[in-house]
Design a protein around this motif. Structure first.
Motif, mmCIF file in Angstrom:
data_model
loop_
_atom_site.group_PDB
_atom_site.id
_atom_site.type_symbol
_atom_site.label_atom_id
_atom_site.label_comp_id
_atom_site.label_asym_id
_atom_site.label_seq_id
_atom_site.Cartn_x
_atom_site.Cartn_y
_atom_site.Cartn_z
ATOM 1 N N PRO A 82 31.011 45.701 50.517
ATOM 2 C CA PRO A 82 32.341 44.977 50.601
ATOM 3 C C PRO A 82 33.373 45.433 51.579
ATOM 4 O O PRO A 82 34.175 46.019 50.999
ATOM 5 N N PHE A 133 29.609 37.579 44.732
ATOM 6 C CA PHE A 133 29.619 38.825 43.712
ATOM 7 C C PHE A 133 29.506 38.056 42.341
ATOM 8 O O PHE A 133 29.878 37.150 41.863
ATOM 9 N N VAL A 143 35.096 40.353 36.369
ATOM 10 C CA VAL A 143 33.606 40.416 36.392
ATOM 11 C C VAL A 143 33.113 41.439 35.752
ATOM 12 O O VAL A 143 32.064 41.276 34.886
ATOM 13 N N CYS A 144 34.114 42.828 35.918
ATOM 14 C CA CYS A 144 33.363 43.902 34.873
ATOM 15 C C CYS A 144 33.700 43.403 33.434
ATOM 16 O O CYS A 144 32.794 43.965 32.767
ATOM 17 N N VAL A 151 34.957 51.686 44.861
ATOM 18 C CA VAL A 151 35.098 51.888 43.371
ATOM 19 C C VAL A 151 34.737 53.481 42.854
ATOM 20 O O VAL A 151 33.900 54.041 43.891
ATOM 21 N N THR A 191 39.561 50.922 41.333
ATOM 22 C CA THR A 191 39.163 50.689 42.621
ATOM 23 C C THR A 191 40.321 51.005 43.524
ATOM 24 O O THR A 191 41.248 51.420 43.048
ATOM 25 N N PHE A 236 39.960 39.257 46.051
ATOM 26 C CA PHE A 236 38.953 39.841 45.389
ATOM 27 C C PHE A 236 39.141 41.222 44.408
ATOM 28 O O PHE A 236 38.570 41.133 43.255
ATOM 29 N N ALA A 237 40.134 42.071 44.682
ATOM 30 C CA ALA A 237 40.373 43.123 43.894
ATOM 31 C C ALA A 237 41.135 42.743 42.713
ATOM 32 O O ALA A 237 40.959 43.255 41.647
ATOM 33 N N ASN A 286 25.947 42.581 40.713
ATOM 34 C CA ASN A 286 26.411 43.809 41.389
ATOM 35 C C ASN A 286 27.036 44.710 40.543
ATOM 36 O O ASN A 286 27.046 45.914 40.921
ATOM 37 N N ILE A 287 27.550 44.384 39.443
ATOM 38 C CA ILE A 287 27.826 45.514 38.437
ATOM 39 C C ILE A 287 26.713 46.179 37.870
ATOM 40 O O ILE A 287 26.902 47.522 37.728
ATOM 41 N N ARG A 326 35.343 50.508 37.252
ATOM 42 C CA ARG A 326 36.572 49.887 36.782
ATOM 43 C C ARG A 326 37.665 50.305 37.668
ATOM 44 O O ARG A 326 38.771 49.450 37.885
ATOM 45 N N TYR A 358 38.272 41.303 40.509
ATOM 46 C CA TYR A 358 36.960 42.025 40.195
ATOM 47 C C TYR A 358 36.896 42.589 38.726
ATOM 48 O O TYR A 358 35.727 42.653 38.186
#
Length: 362
Positions: free
Chosen positions: A101, A40, A347-348, A6, A14, A340-341, A44-45, A12, A344
């Motif tokens: 990661p 995650f 999550v953010c 990231v 990546t 995951f990407a 983690n953020i 945000r 992600y």
């Protein structure tokens, strides 16, 4: 192998970067660990948000062009030793701890003991010891593989929960007759609420959460009362109150402090679940507020109790809190860094449901 990176000044953004071939031999004193899977969460953020301030970007080194501008958000997970230049750490051994990661990482074990080892790589020596310690899980007494997913998802959060409970009870609750937990649906908040719930000497606990999460938080049965952010001014301000803030939302915290006034006896600032709304706000009572950093408290208790004493005091809580979570926690499998990407950004943006836990398998 691949790393999920990231951008440090805008996490945000990546990219997936292919790195050195993982089959390259390791040097004497090194081991190569293949990351099997990791969890995650919003925690983690927080690592990314506080990356420069608290050194989280220093744990793992990104590869690729403009590497200084990119970072690897630390994650908790399990890995397997695939190459070893350390006689006491055989190929095939599984480790639990702090990983990037990525598919693989190289470590320099020191202080190798029966149940754990330390990554003594030069760039990690000055970082908090709690993050550099890896459990050799096959040699742990009572190790239960069926709890692996919950362990990597919840234990890093619930150890913070335990430490917060420890701080509060050690201070005799700062004289408070109530604890308010802000961002009550976060997993660290739930762990703290559980610790307070099973402590017969703890004050009443009020959870503050978004309206959309109120039903879920109520169903947990861990809070004496649950209020939405819109109901802050309806909270009884006559009760001496300790606030534990997981949100980092300056506006919410300012309104709560102004409303409680002199009865806001202590505010412990922990997480950044509302990382986009951080910042100072009018009304925050700075002289009765403190920033809580779990690794520092763990180091304090290591000195007080010894590492074995700390492990003994926390293990039962971590196990019991994990078992309790099975009543509400839903594990969501994610296959590989590509998938995951995709998830992600959710999550953010806080779009992951509070009862959901992401498990990324590599």
């Amino acid at each position: 192998m691949t790393q999920f990176q990231v951008q440090k000044n805008d996490f945000r953004r990546t990219r997936l970067v292919e790195t050195d071939d993982e089959s390259v031999d390791v040097a004497d004193g090194e081991i190569r660990v293949q990351v099997e899977r990791f969890a995650f969460t919003a925690n983690n953020i927080t690592y990314a948000t506080m990356g420069d301030r608290l050194g989280y970007w220093q744990f793992f080194k990104p590869d690729g062009q403009d590497a200084d501008c990119w970072g690897l958000i630390p994650v908790w997970g399990f890995g397997r030793v695939v190459a070893s230049g350390v006689a006491d750490v055989p190929v095939g051994e599984r480790l639990y701890g702090y990983f990037p990661p990525a598919h693989c990482m190289t470590m320099e074990p020191v202080g190798v003991r029966a149940e754990r080892l330390i990554d003594g790589a030069a760039h990690r020596v000055e970082l908090p010891a709690a993050y550099n310690s890896y459990s050799r899980v096959a040699q742990e007494p009572g190790y239960e593989p069926s709890m692996d997913d919950e362990r990597m998802l919840l234990w890093p959060l619930h150890i913070t929960s335990f430490c917060l409970w420890d701080v509060l009870q050690d201070a005799d609750w700062y004289g408070a007759r109530r604890v308010i937990i802000v961002s009550a649906s976060s997993k660290t908040s739930i762990g703290l609420a559980y610790a307070l719930h099973v402590d017969a000497n703890a004050p009443a606990v009020l959870g503050v959460t978004a309206e959309r999460n109120q039903s879920f938080v109520n169903r947990l049965g861990l809070y004496d009362r649950v209020a939405s952010y819109d109901e802050l001014l309806e909270i009884d301000a006559s009760i001496p109150t300790a606030v534990v803030d997981m949100s980092g939302n300056g506006d919410v915290l300012g309104r709560l402090h102004r409303h409680l006034g002199e009865n806001m006896v202590r505010c412990i600032n922990v997480g950044l679940t509302h990382w986009e709304e951080t910042g100072k706000s009018d009304g925050v009572i700075a002289e009765r507020s403190e920033f809580f950093f779990a690794p520092s408290h763990i180091q304090k208790r290591y000195k007080d109790w010894g590492p074995e004493g700390f492990a003994e005091k926390t293990s039962a809580f971590l196990r019991d809190a994990t078992l309790q979570s099975r009543e509400w926690l839903k594990l969501t499998p994610i296959s590989g860094l590509d998938e995951f990407a995709v998830v992600y950004p959710d999550v953010c943006a806080g779009r992951i449901a509070p009862d959901e836990g992401l498990i990324v398998a590599l």
